[in-house]
Structures are given as structure tokens and as C-alpha cells.
Design a protein around this motif. Structure first.
Motif, mmCIF file in Angstrom:
data_model
loop_
_atom_site.group_PDB
_atom_site.id
_atom_site.type_symbol
_atom_site.label_atom_id
_atom_site.label_comp_id
_atom_site.label_asym_id
_atom_site.label_seq_id
_atom_site.Cartn_x
_atom_site.Cartn_y
_atom_site.Cartn_z
ATOM 1 N N ALA A 177 19.562 74.482 93.006
ATOM 2 C CA ALA A 177 20.491 73.363 93.424
ATOM 3 C C ALA A 177 19.422 71.883 93.442
ATOM 4 O O ALA A 177 18.378 72.202 93.837
ATOM 5 C CB ALA A 177 21.191 72.868 95.150
ATOM 6 N N ASP A 178 19.851 70.707 92.987
ATOM 7 C CA ASP A 178 18.999 69.731 93.091
ATOM 8 C C ASP A 178 18.598 69.486 94.024
ATOM 9 O O ASP A 178 17.226 68.941 94.095
ATOM 10 C CB ASP A 178 19.649 68.694 91.649
ATOM 11 C CG ASP A 178 20.069 68.605 90.719
ATOM 12 O OD1 ASP A 178 18.462 69.769 90.165
ATOM 13 O OD2 ASP A 178 19.991 67.833 89.619
ATOM 14 N N THR A 179 19.030 69.745 95.346
ATOM 15 C CA THR A 179 18.441 68.950 96.847
ATOM 16 C C THR A 179 17.957 69.998 97.481
ATOM 17 O O THR A 179 18.028 69.657 98.827
ATOM 18 C CB THR A 179 20.239 68.585 97.362
ATOM 19 O OG1 THR A 179 20.891 69.761 97.435
ATOM 20 C CG2 THR A 179 20.417 67.585 96.498
ATOM 21 N N ARG A 180 17.626 70.892 97.227
ATOM 22 C CA ARG A 180 17.192 72.520 97.771
ATOM 23 C C ARG A 180 15.711 71.700 98.687
ATOM 24 O O ARG A 180 15.228 72.078 99.567
ATOM 25 C CB ARG A 180 16.708 73.051 96.975
ATOM 26 C CG ARG A 180 16.162 73.229 95.333
ATOM 27 C CD ARG A 180 15.702 74.823 94.822
ATOM 28 N NE ARG A 180 14.882 74.737 93.678
ATOM 29 C CZ ARG A 180 15.128 74.315 92.777
ATOM 30 N NH1 ARG A 180 16.786 73.496 92.131
ATOM 31 N NH2 ARG A 180 14.610 74.206 91.822
ATOM 32 N N ASP B 252 15.222 68.554 99.534
ATOM 33 C CA ASP B 252 15.468 67.190 100.161
ATOM 34 C C ASP B 252 14.965 66.922 101.518
ATOM 35 O O ASP B 252 14.589 66.270 101.975
ATOM 36 C CB ASP B 252 16.429 67.046 99.585
ATOM 37 C CG ASP B 252 17.249 66.495 98.672
ATOM 38 O OD1 ASP B 252 15.867 66.596 97.737
ATOM 39 O OD2 ASP B 252 17.957 66.081 98.105
ATOM 40 N N ASN B 253 15.156 68.273 102.392
ATOM 41 C CA ASN B 253 14.455 68.575 103.787
ATOM 42 C C ASN B 253 13.147 68.890 104.124
ATOM 43 O O ASN B 253 12.703 69.879 104.786
ATOM 44 C CB ASN B 253 15.884 69.050 104.625
ATOM 45 C CG ASN B 253 15.665 69.053 105.742
ATOM 46 O OD1 ASN B 253 15.332 68.470 106.526
ATOM 47 N ND2 ASN B 253 16.171 69.975 106.918
ATOM 48 N N ASP C 226 19.606 77.725 97.306
ATOM 49 C CA ASP C 226 19.989 76.614 98.015
ATOM 50 C C ASP C 226 19.574 75.229 98.677
ATOM 51 O O ASP C 226 19.749 74.427 98.532
ATOM 52 C CB ASP C 226 21.857 76.242 97.239
ATOM 53 C CG ASP C 226 22.012 77.203 95.895
ATOM 54 O OD1 ASP C 226 20.563 76.861 94.765
ATOM 55 O OD2 ASP C 226 22.837 77.220 95.197
ATOM 56 N N HIS C 227 19.610 76.140 99.852
ATOM 57 C CA HIS C 227 19.413 75.083 100.909
ATOM 58 C C HIS C 227 17.810 75.003 101.626
ATOM 59 O O HIS C 227 17.440 75.039 102.301
ATOM 60 C CB HIS C 227 20.285 75.650 102.340
ATOM 61 C CG HIS C 227 21.496 75.497 101.968
ATOM 62 N ND1 HIS C 227 22.355 75.824 101.220
ATOM 63 C CD2 HIS C 227 21.825 74.575 102.177
ATOM 64 C CE1 HIS C 227 23.325 75.466 101.022
ATOM 65 N NE2 HIS C 227 23.734 74.180 101.598
#
Length: 328
Positions: free
Chosen positions: A10-13, A15-16, A60-61
Motif C-alpha cells: 500500500a502506498d499509505t503504509r 502515512d502514520n 501495508d499498515h
């Protein structure tokens, strides 16, 4: 969870990142607050596609740290073989984004050289682990347990030489007593291979690393600390909250199929009436915090001074997702 034919993370992996990662002691390493453990659910007796689904969800996370050992499975070695398949199928392009750990110290093969803390065992075991995982090196290699018979200098020098041979980037120790930890810290530091991390069991039912002073020592000396068994083999979940105490003073209603009924690592005798009462009190506190008991248990560990990360196991991506809520 539907698996992609070709895994693309995931591109958002990341983001956090500010909330997800924590510095490991005074090193340059950031570890995710939640790390994925391969002790159970990733062996040769488990469905490979399920292992893929869990590790895909993890990465992914933002879970970049996978914790293994030579004898994880079952059978022994098979969790590392699963990791090797995952590297070939999915993760090889992302190797530099992963922080992969393995260990040696418990029984692995027959004979006098397949156990404990000798130089012979540690180096031979790591060579086998690298082959199983299709890796040129591990990011972290542990002495998995304290060996009272082998000189500490021998075990620790093997760790030094493993790093200098390029087979591991960092070293750690697991479940060593405090005085041995102090010796290891000084020995490794003097040889320019500082101790990155200590792994120990810490949870709401077992606070030995705090009581013994290990957590304070790690915090004061720039060593990371990572907790395993955060849910006390499932006691700190909702699994046993429906149990009751009979008129005879016995705990009844243990769920069929639970780890306790299997009796491998958790036995019915472990759940006393007093413990059941305490678990229900903890659950009430968790509900007041609008958390599950498991979420609160992991949150509590992460709030302890000096803790870098918590190793969680998962039998499904959904279970891992629930554990991740504890860092929100």
C-alpha cells in the motif's frame, strides 16, 4: 482478504509514521510499536496463503519488523521456511524496508551442538536460518536464552563475530538475568557491537522485567526493550471472560478449541477463580476506556518507560487489525 497475484504494498503504509514508530534505545533504529511474531501460525502446519495475508496486511499498515527464531513452527525451522517463501513471492523488492530478526538458544537439532549458547551452535544455527529465509543477513540476531554453563564471553564473542562477518546488523539477548545483561552490555559495547535490544515477557500478569530492574537498566543505558506474550497466551483477551466459578470453587465454561483446552502452553489449572475475577476487573477498566481487554493490555505495555515495541502473534489479518488499534 483477497490476495493480489503480484504483491504491491500500500502506498499509505508510512502515512502514520509519527504515531507508528519508536526509537530503539539510543540507536539509529526505529521499530514499529507493534511487531509481528512468527512463533505460531506461520509454520509448516499452517496454511501458507493465510501467512501471506497476515504479512501483507502487516506491511501495508507499517509493520516492518518480523520476529522469528530457528525453532519456530511447528515443525522446527518451518516458520523461517515460510519467511523464505514470502521473500521469494512478495518481499524481495522491499528487503531494505524490513527489519527481520531471528534467534538461537533453544533446542533445534539432536546432539550436543544443537542447543544453548555455544559459539558452535549460534553460528551454525544462523547459517541454517539464512538459508531457510533466503536472506544474506538478518537485521537482528538474538541469543534466545541465558546459558548458565557456557562462558558468557563465548556466547557474546560469537555475537560480535556474527556482526563483523556481515551475517547480522545488530544483536540482542532474550530472557537473560539482570547481572548477565549488565555484563553483556559492557562486553559488547567495548567491542563496538552495542546491544541493540532486550526481549522479555512483560504483560499485565507478568511484570518480572520491571520487578527485576531489567526495564530500568535498558532505559538508563540506551538499550531497547521488546515485549513478547503481551496477552499472556490469550488470558488477556475476551476468550475466557464468559467462564464462571462453580459452587465447588472451580472455573467452568472454558471455551472448546481455545488454547487452554489444547493444553500445550496454557493449562486449565492456570485459570484460578482469583485470576478470573482479576481478568473481569481488568475488562471493566478496558470498557471504561472504550477498549477491548486485549487493546488495553497492549496499550499498557507501550506506556511503560523504556519499552520500544510489542510482539503480537496473529491467526488472521483481522486479529492483527484489532491489535493495531491499541496504538491509536
Amino acid at each position: 482478504m483477497e490476495l493480489k497475484e503480484k504483491y504491491i504494498p500500500a502506498d499509505t503504509r508510512y502515512d502514520n509514521s509519527e504515531q507508528m514508530y519508536r526509537r530503539c534505545g539510543r540507536s539509529g533504529v526505529l521499530l514499529p510499536k507493534i511487531s509481528l511474531g512468527f512463533w505460531h501460525n506461520f509454520g509448516g502446519n499452517d496454511p501458507y496463503e493465510r501467512s501471506r495475508a497476515i504479512t501483507h496486511y502487516a506491511f501495508d499498515h507499517g509493520i516492518t519488523h518480523f520476529d522469528l527464531a530457528n525453532n519456530y513452527g511447528p515443525p522446527y525451522g518451518s516458520a523461517e521456511e515460510t519467511m523464505g517463501r514470502l521473500m521469494e513471492d512478495d518481499f524481495k523488492p522491499y528487503r531494505d524496508e524490513l527489519f527481520i530478526a531471528s534467534k538461537a538458544g533453544y533446542d533445534m537439532w539432536q546432539g550436543p551442538y544443537g542447543n544453548w549458547g555455544s559459539r558452535k551452535y549460534l553460528i551454525s544455527s544462523l547459517d541454517q536460518s539464512l538459508k531457510r529465509m533466503n536472506l544474506e543477513y538478518v537485521d537482528l540476531f538474538y541469543s534466545h536464552r541465558y546459558d548458565p554453563e557456557t562462558p558468557l564471553e563465548e556466547t557474546l564473542q560469537a555475537l560480535v563475530d556474527i556482526v563483523k562477518a556481515g551475517k547480522a546488523l545488530y544483536v540482542g539477548i532474550s530472557r537473560w538475568p539482570l547481572e548477565a545483561l549488565k555484563f553483556a552490555d559492557q562486553y559488547l559495547r567495548e567491542r563496538d557491537v552495542p546491544l541493540l535490544i532486550y526481549q522479555g515477557r512483560l504483560n499485565l500478569l507478568d511484570k518480572e522485567p520491571q520487578d527485576e530492574g531489567i526495564l530500568d537498566y535498558c532505559y538508563n543505558h540506551g538499550i531497547g526493550f521488546i515485549s513478547f506474550s503481551p496477552l499472556a497466551q490469550g488470558l488477556l483477551t475476551d476468550r475466557y471472560l464468559s467462564c464462571t466459578v462453580s459452587e465447588k470453587g472451580e472455573v467452568v465454561g472454558i471455551p472448546e478449541g481455545s488454547r487452554m483446552t489444547q493444553g500445550r502452553f496454557l493449562k486449565p489449572d492456570n485459570l484460578t477463580p482469583e485470576l478470573l475475577t482479576y481478568l473481569k476487573e481488568l475488562n471493566e477498566q478496558a470498557q471504561q476506556r472504550k477498549q477491548t481487554l486485549a487493546e488495553m493490555a497492549i496499550s499498557w505495555i507501550l506506556e511503560q518507560k523504556g519499552v520500544t515495541s510489542v510482539i503480537v502473534g496473529a491467526s488472521s489479518a483481522n486479529q492483527l487489525a484489532r491489535n493495531l488499534k491499541s496504538i491509536e
